[in-house]
Design a protein around this motif. Structure first.
Motif, short mmCIF file in Angstrom:
data_model
loop_
_atom_site.label_atom_id
_atom_site.label_comp_id
_atom_site.label_asym_id
_atom_site.label_seq_id
_atom_site.Cartn_x
_atom_site.Cartn_y
_atom_site.Cartn_z
N SER A 99 0.83 -1.20 0.00
CA SER A 99 0.00 0.00 0.00
C SER A 99 0.87 1.26 0.00
CB SER A 99 -0.93 -0.02 1.21
OG SER A 99 -1.75 1.13 1.25
N ILE A 100 1.97 1.22 0.75
CA ILE A 100 2.89 2.36 0.79
C ILE A 100 3.44 2.64 -0.61
CG2 ILE A 100 5.20 3.05 1.60
CD1 ILE A 100 4.44 1.64 4.28
N ARG A 101 3.84 1.59 -1.31
CA ARG A 101 4.37 1.76 -2.67
C ARG A 101 3.29 2.33 -3.60
NH1 ARG A 101 6.26 -3.66 -1.63
NH2 ARG A 101 8.48 -3.69 -1.15
N CYS A 134 10.36 2.36 5.91
CA CYS A 134 9.73 3.00 4.76
C CYS A 134 9.86 4.52 4.86
CB CYS A 134 8.24 2.64 4.72
SG CYS A 134 7.91 0.86 4.88
N SER A 135 9.44 5.20 3.82
CA SER A 135 9.33 6.66 3.88
C SER A 135 8.06 7.07 3.16
CB SER A 135 10.55 7.34 3.27
OG SER A 135 10.72 6.98 1.92
N ASP A 136 7.49 8.18 3.59
CA ASP A 136 6.29 8.69 2.95
C ASP A 136 6.66 9.43 1.65
OD1 ASP A 136 7.04 11.33 3.62
OD2 ASP A 136 5.86 11.33 5.46
N PRO A 137 5.71 9.93 0.89
CA PRO A 137 6.03 10.51 -0.42
C PRO A 137 6.98 11.71 -0.39
CG PRO A 137 3.71 9.95 -0.33
CD PRO A 137 4.25 9.76 1.05
N TYR A 179 6.32 19.56 4.91
CA TYR A 179 6.08 20.81 4.19
C TYR A 179 4.65 21.30 4.40
CZ TYR A 179 10.47 19.69 1.84
OH TYR A 179 11.79 19.38 1.58
N GLU A 180 3.69 20.42 4.13
CA GLU A 180 2.28 20.76 4.35
C GLU A 180 1.54 19.47 4.68
OE1 GLU A 180 -0.35 19.87 2.16
OE2 GLU A 180 0.98 18.68 0.89
N THR A 181 0.43 19.60 5.41
CA THR A 181 -0.19 18.41 5.99
C THR A 181 -1.27 17.77 5.12
OG1 THR A 181 -1.90 19.68 7.16
CG2 THR A 181 0.22 19.36 8.30
N SER A 182 -1.84 18.50 4.17
CA SER A 182 -3.00 17.99 3.44
C SER A 182 -2.68 16.72 2.66
CB SER A 182 -3.54 19.06 2.51
OG SER A 182 -4.64 18.56 1.77
N SER A 183 -1.68 16.79 1.76
CA SER A 183 -1.40 15.63 0.91
C SER A 183 -0.79 14.49 1.70
CB SER A 183 -0.48 16.03 -0.25
OG SER A 183 0.76 16.53 0.23
N VAL A 184 0.12 14.80 2.64
CA VAL A 184 0.74 13.72 3.40
C VAL A 184 -0.28 13.09 4.36
CG1 VAL A 184 1.66 14.99 5.40
CG2 VAL A 184 2.94 13.06 4.47
N GLY A 185 -1.23 13.88 4.81
CA GLY A 185 -2.30 13.33 5.64
C GLY A 185 -3.11 12.30 4.88
N LYS A 186 -3.36 12.56 3.59
CA LYS A 186 -4.09 11.59 2.75
C LYS A 186 -3.31 10.28 2.64
CE LYS A 186 -6.36 15.18 0.00
NZ LYS A 186 -6.44 15.84 -1.33
N PHE A 187 -1.97 10.39 2.56
CA PHE A 187 -1.13 9.19 2.49
C PHE A 187 -1.32 8.32 3.73
CE2 PHE A 187 2.86 7.22 3.91
CZ PHE A 187 3.13 6.37 2.86
N TYR A 188 -1.18 8.91 4.91
CA TYR A 188 -1.30 8.11 6.13
C TYR A 188 -2.73 7.60 6.34
CZ TYR A 188 3.48 9.31 7.30
OH TYR A 188 4.86 9.42 7.27
N THR A 244 -4.82 6.76 3.89
CA THR A 244 -5.03 5.66 2.95
C THR A 244 -4.29 4.41 3.37
OG1 THR A 244 -5.31 7.25 1.14
CG2 THR A 244 -4.83 4.97 0.53
N VAL A 245 -3.03 4.56 3.81
CA VAL A 245 -2.20 3.40 4.14
C VAL A 245 -2.60 2.78 5.47
CG1 VAL A 245 0.15 2.64 4.67
CG2 VAL A 245 -0.25 4.21 2.76
N PHE A 246 -2.82 3.62 6.49
CA PHE A 246 -3.02 3.10 7.85
C PHE A 246 -4.45 3.27 8.37
CE2 PHE A 246 1.57 3.93 7.71
CZ PHE A 246 2.05 2.71 8.14
#
Length: 257
Positions: free
Chosen positions: A88-90, A112-115, A148-157, A159-161
């Motif tokens: 899912s991370i990939r 792992c690392s986020d986007p 940098y900003e929380t909106s897009s990275v928040g969507k990552f976490y 979706t994944v978790f």
């Protein structure tokens, strides 16, 4: 939390640090937090688990001499299936740098690392469920992602978790809380260009202490460096320091409810 119980997926469950000088690092954190140390799994190489009153609170390992990685505390997020989480991370734009691989009978893990490059671990528990003590001085009590900003990275976490992302609506602050089943488990802080160029986006672990000012001074006396002086926040009094190898972490004396 006083017992190491299986965590709900998405919940931070462990923190670890990889360094070059294992003995010196044990001396630093032992003096700062009152930790004692026990040998970890042999298959991990030189590795110890930090103990507070006999309960495991963190792990510290030794890097091979030829590995020149950034020295940093790494939080691990619980997963019911490390392989599925890694995939899912990939798929969501993150990177799986190590694993998934078995950590003996303890569990299964991945690094792992986020986007945008913030490093974290994934932990599928078997015999080892993670941190067995959180709250008293010397224990990890919170993890915050500086990005940098929380909106897009928040969507990552999310979706994944499966995190619930609870943003603060403000023109002055870019902040969000990650929740699991309604319970706050971590936070995201967007600071834009104020991110240190030598670190980029990164997770920050907060360790409880009885007196932030005293602990921050002691960290420097022990060979660490100040990063941000003690100051008041809504969560309590906080300071940021590094250990002698440069791993940055926060000290907090939490506000009483």
């Amino acid at each position: 939390m006083t017992e190491a119980t299986r965590r709900t997926p998405g919940t931070p469950c462990w923190v670890s640090l990889m360094v070059h000088g294992l003995d010196a690092t044990q001396e630093f954190y032992g003096a700062l937090f009152g930790w004692e140390f026990a040998p970890g799994p042999l298959h991990l190489g030189p590795y110890v688990r930090a103990l507070l009153d006999g309960r495991e609170v963190a792990g510290i390992g030794q890097l091979p001499p030829d590995r020149h990685l950034r020295i940093a505390w790494t939080p691990y997020l619980a997963s019911a299936d490390a392989d599925e989480t890694a995939e899912s991370i990939r798929c969501c734009g993150g990177t799986v740098a190590v694993g998934p691989l078995d950590a003996g009978e303890a569990g299964r893990m991945a690094i792992c690392s986020d986007p945008v490059g913030a490093v974290f671990g994934v932990w599928e528990a078997e015999a080892h469920h993670g941190t067995a003590e959180a709250g008293p001085p010397g224990t990890p009590v919170w993890n915050e992602l500086l990005t940098y900003e929380t909106s897009s990275v928040g969507k990552f976490y999310r979706t994944v978790f499966g995190h619930e992302v609870d943003p603060v609506v403000s023109a002055d602050h870019d902040y969000a809380t990650l929740r699991v089943d309604g319970v706050p488990v971590a936070s995201l802080l967007g600071v834009g260009d104020a991110l240190p160029r030598d670190r980029g986006p990164h997770w920050m672990t907060y360790f409880e202490v009885a007196d932030v000012d005293e602990a921050a001074g002691l960290a420097v006396d022990l060979g660490g460096r100040p990063q941000r002086p003690p100051h008041e926040t809504r969560a309590g009094r906080v300071a940021q320091v590094t250990d002698p190898e440069g791993a940055v972490f926060a000290l907090i004396t939490s506000s009483t409810p």
